[in-house]
Design a protein around this motif. Structure first.
Motif, PDB file in Angstrom:
ATOM      1  N   LEU A   1      36.894  37.329  31.368  1.00  8.28           N
ATOM      2  CA  LEU A   1      37.508  35.251  31.514  1.00  8.28           C
ATOM      3  C   LEU A   1      38.616  35.939  30.791  1.00  8.28           C
ATOM      4  O   LEU A   1      39.356  35.218  32.208  1.00  8.28           O
ATOM      5  N   ASP A   2      39.242  36.127  30.335  1.00 12.07           N
ATOM      6  CA  ASP A   2      40.269  35.803  29.963  1.00 12.07           C
ATOM      7  C   ASP A   2      41.223  36.823  30.893  1.00 12.07           C
ATOM      8  O   ASP A   2      42.041  36.510  31.337  1.00 12.07           O
ATOM      9  N   TRP A   3      40.788  37.896  31.481  1.00 14.24           N
ATOM     10  CA  TRP A   3      41.532  38.338  31.642  1.00 14.24           C
ATOM     11  C   TRP A   3      41.511  38.191  33.291  1.00 14.24           C
ATOM     12  O   TRP A   3      42.552  38.227  33.879  1.00 14.24           O
ATOM     13  N   PHE A   4      40.406  37.645  33.621  1.00  9.27           N
ATOM     14  CA  PHE A   4      40.165  37.443  35.330  1.00  9.27           C
ATOM     15  C   PHE A   4      41.517  35.923  35.350  1.00  9.27           C
ATOM     16  O   PHE A   4      41.991  35.386  35.930  1.00  9.27           O
ATOM     17  N   ALA A   5      40.862  35.186  33.929  1.00  8.54           N
ATOM     18  CA  ALA A   5      42.027  33.735  34.523  1.00  8.54           C
ATOM     19  C   ALA A   5      43.937  34.221  34.281  1.00  8.54           C
ATOM     20  O   ALA A   5      44.141  33.634  34.968  1.00  8.54           O
TER      21      ALA A   5
ATOM     22  N   MET B   1      44.789  36.616  35.333  1.00  4.63           N
ATOM     23  CA  MET B   1      44.662  37.274  37.230  1.00  4.63           C
ATOM     24  C   MET B   1      45.360  36.756  38.538  1.00  4.63           C
ATOM     25  O   MET B   1      46.259  36.261  39.470  1.00  4.63           O
ATOM     26  N   LEU B   2      44.168  34.996  38.059  1.00  2.00           N
ATOM     27  CA  LEU B   2      44.090  33.828  38.702  1.00  2.00           C
ATOM     28  C   LEU B   2      45.692  33.216  38.090  1.00  2.00           C
ATOM     29  O   LEU B   2      46.099  31.871  38.938  1.00  2.00           O
ATOM     30  N   LYS B   3      46.562  33.361  37.173  1.00  2.00           N
ATOM     31  CA  LYS B   3      47.300  32.731  36.784  1.00  2.00           C
ATOM     32  C   LYS B   3      47.139  31.126  36.677  1.00  2.00           C
ATOM     33  O   LYS B   3      47.665  29.937  36.632  1.00  2.00           O
TER      34      LYS B   3
ATOM     35  N   ARG C   1      48.412  32.656  46.026  1.00  2.00           N
ATOM     36  CA  ARG C   1      47.919  32.124  44.700  1.00  2.00           C
ATOM     37  C   ARG C   1      48.327  30.224  45.204  1.00  2.00           C
ATOM     38  O   ARG C   1      48.293  29.416  44.103  1.00  2.00           O
ATOM     39  N   HIS C   2      49.251  30.377  45.749  1.00  2.00           N
ATOM     40  CA  HIS C   2      49.645  28.916  45.864  1.00  2.00           C
ATOM     41  C   HIS C   2      48.937  27.657  46.649  1.00  2.00           C
ATOM     42  O   HIS C   2      48.580  26.332  46.284  1.00  2.00           O
TER      43      HIS C   2
END
Ligand code: PLP
Length: 480
Positions: A119-123, A125-127, A280-281
């Motif tokens: 979940l840290d990795w994914f967070a 990735m999503l910035k 991402r915006h």
């Protein structure tokens, strides 16, 4: 459990599944059976003696498969996707093999620790802002569904507010959302004891492409404050269920902060797209949120179920949901040195779900996952162009991600806003078994939804779907 028997039966099952995927296009996408069909085909009670695997496979082929709607078919364009993949499938297999029940760290340290890491990795990735990382006050957790995610944060928010306002204030707590917010929030309010009259649904319309207008939210809050009520929770959506609208996160976040409200973001479907820099915006403003959710099991190649929830301050979740019975006490938990995910969710038991997400990330890598998302968005753009090129149809609201909302423009003689015509178009195409699309209603219009996102979908499937829709439209308009 006999290992050799498992090996033999497991190989046979994998062969069955591989053959299923190979031939998936031969099945009607939408199951064509009638309600109650299975009762006619299966006995009234369980067998007393063991059956053979051969007999079971026969029944699966003849009795179960006809009653399956094939969500993994490349011709599946309904609702939102629910992705399977080789990596996700292998993760599910391994999770079934270990079959742990990972409620506390001690019950399988790897399950908890892998979940925290993934979940840290994914967070990243999503910035997501660093407060959502496990190294800060926040952190991520895998819930079963977006519905569970919004329920647990609503409970955390409720208890946070009641602590400040006093326990007797429950009847004054007000929740805000738009009329495009998923019904999961309404259900969560029912469960959390929010008074039904305090669930404020703010209308979103075509002037904002079905995103909520912050001014309307502010106005509703002012009215409630002047009546002595307590606004405490607001939910914004990135990628609404009907039409993929994106609520204005910054402005909603500012309103939430001004009134000390919990701000939750539901990005169940569209969150996946936000791993691409060019999308991402849509998450700008997430800095203001208390919690953020997206479903890896929708459009991220991770088999159901895998809903990712991050909170900025885990203590509220834990305060609302933790219990500490004697039979679960252990050294690590008592020392407060570990995460016990039982305190972040409704049930006690939990599966080793991080395995499949880890495998998806490891075996595909971020770059090809971004490519996967981009490809679907390109296919949806292509479908949108096809719709625009046929003057009998219209695109109802601008496309944001991989969902196109469109309809056949009804002849002026029809006074039901095209409901019958478009319902018939959906019904005839779905009954053909060749594709499966779904519908919604926007501003009173019956609208068809074409959601690209099944892992096997290619350009040829989109083109064939469009040809089918055009042909059926010609027949319908001819007979109208
Ligand atoms: N939120 C949004 C925006 C959705 O589109 C959906 C389902 O499509 C949900 C929530 C509910 O998802 P779940 O089945 O994971 O509860």
């Amino acid at each position: 459990m006999d290992s050799e028997q498992l090996r033999e039966c497991g190989h046979r099952m994998v062969d069955f599944i591989a053959d299923y995927y190979k031939s998936i296009e031969t099945f009607p996408v939408l199951s064509q059976v009638q309600p109650g069909y299975l009762k006619e085909l299966l006995p009234d009670s369980a067998p007393n003696q063991p059956d053979t695997l051969d007999a079971l496979f026969d029944d699966i082929r003849e009795k179960i498969v006809p009653g399956v709607t094939h969500w993994q078919s490349p011709n599946y364009f309904a609702y939102y996707p629910s992705n399977s993949s080789t990596a996700g499938f292998l993760g599910e297999m391994l999770s079934a093999a270990f079959n742990i029940v990972g409620f506390s760290w001690i019950t399988s340290p790897a399950a908890t620790e892998l979940e925290v890491i993934v979940l840290d990795w994914f967070a990243k990735m999503l910035k997501l802002p660093s407060q959502f990382l496990s190294s800060a006050l926040g952190g991520g957790v895998i819930q079963g569904t977006a519905s569970e995610a919004v329920l647990v944060v609503l409970l955390a928010a409720r208890d946070r507010t009641l602590k400040k306002q006093g326990k007797k204030s429950l009847e004054k707590l007000v929740v805000y959302a738009s009329d495009q917010t998923h019904s999961a929030l309404q259900k969560a309010c029912q469960i959390a004891g929010i008074f039904p009259e305090n669930f404020r649904v703010v209308k979103a319309d075509c002037s904002n492409n079905y995103a909520v207008a912050p001014e309307a939210v502010s106005e509703a809050i002012s009215v409630d404050l002047s009546s002595g009520l307590i606004p405490f929770f607001i939910c914004a959506t990135v990628g609404t269920t009907s039409s993929s609208a994106v609520d204005p996160l910054h402005k909603i976040g500012t309103i939430a902060q001004a009134h000390d409200m919990w701000f939750h973001i539901d990005a169940a479907y569209a969150g996946s797209a936000c791993i691409c820099p060019e999308y991402r915006h849509h998450l700008d403003g997430v800095e203001e949120a208390d919690s953020f959710n997206m479903n890896a099991h929708k459009w991220f190649l991770t088999n159901f179920d895998c809903s990712l929830l991050w909170v900025k301050d885990k203590s509220y979740l834990i305060e609302a949901l933790s219990t500490n019975p004697e039979f679960l006490k252990n050294k690590a938990s008592q020392a407060n040195s570990v995460v016990d995910f039982k305190d972040w969710q409704i049930p006690l038991g939990r599966r080793f779900r991080s395995l499949k997400l880890w495998m998806v990330l490891r075996l595909y890598g971020v770059e090809s996952l971004q490519g996967y998302i981009r490809k679907h968005i390109q296919l949806a753009k292509h479908f949108e162009q096809l719709v625009l090129s046929d003057s009998r149809f219209e695109v109802v609201t601008p496309r944001n991600f991989s969902l196109v909302c469109f309809r056949l423009v009804p002849p002026t003689s029809e006074d039901d806003k095209g409901r019958k015509l478009n319902y018939s178009l959906m019904d005839t195409t779905n009954s053909s078994g060749k594709i499966f699309i779904s519908h919604t209603v926007l501003s009173g219009k019956f609208v068809l939804r074409f959601a690209v996102g099944a892992p096997l979908t290619e350009g040829q499937h989109v083109d064939a779907a469009w040809k089918l829709l055009q042909d059926e439209a010609t027949k319908l308009l001819g007979s109208a």
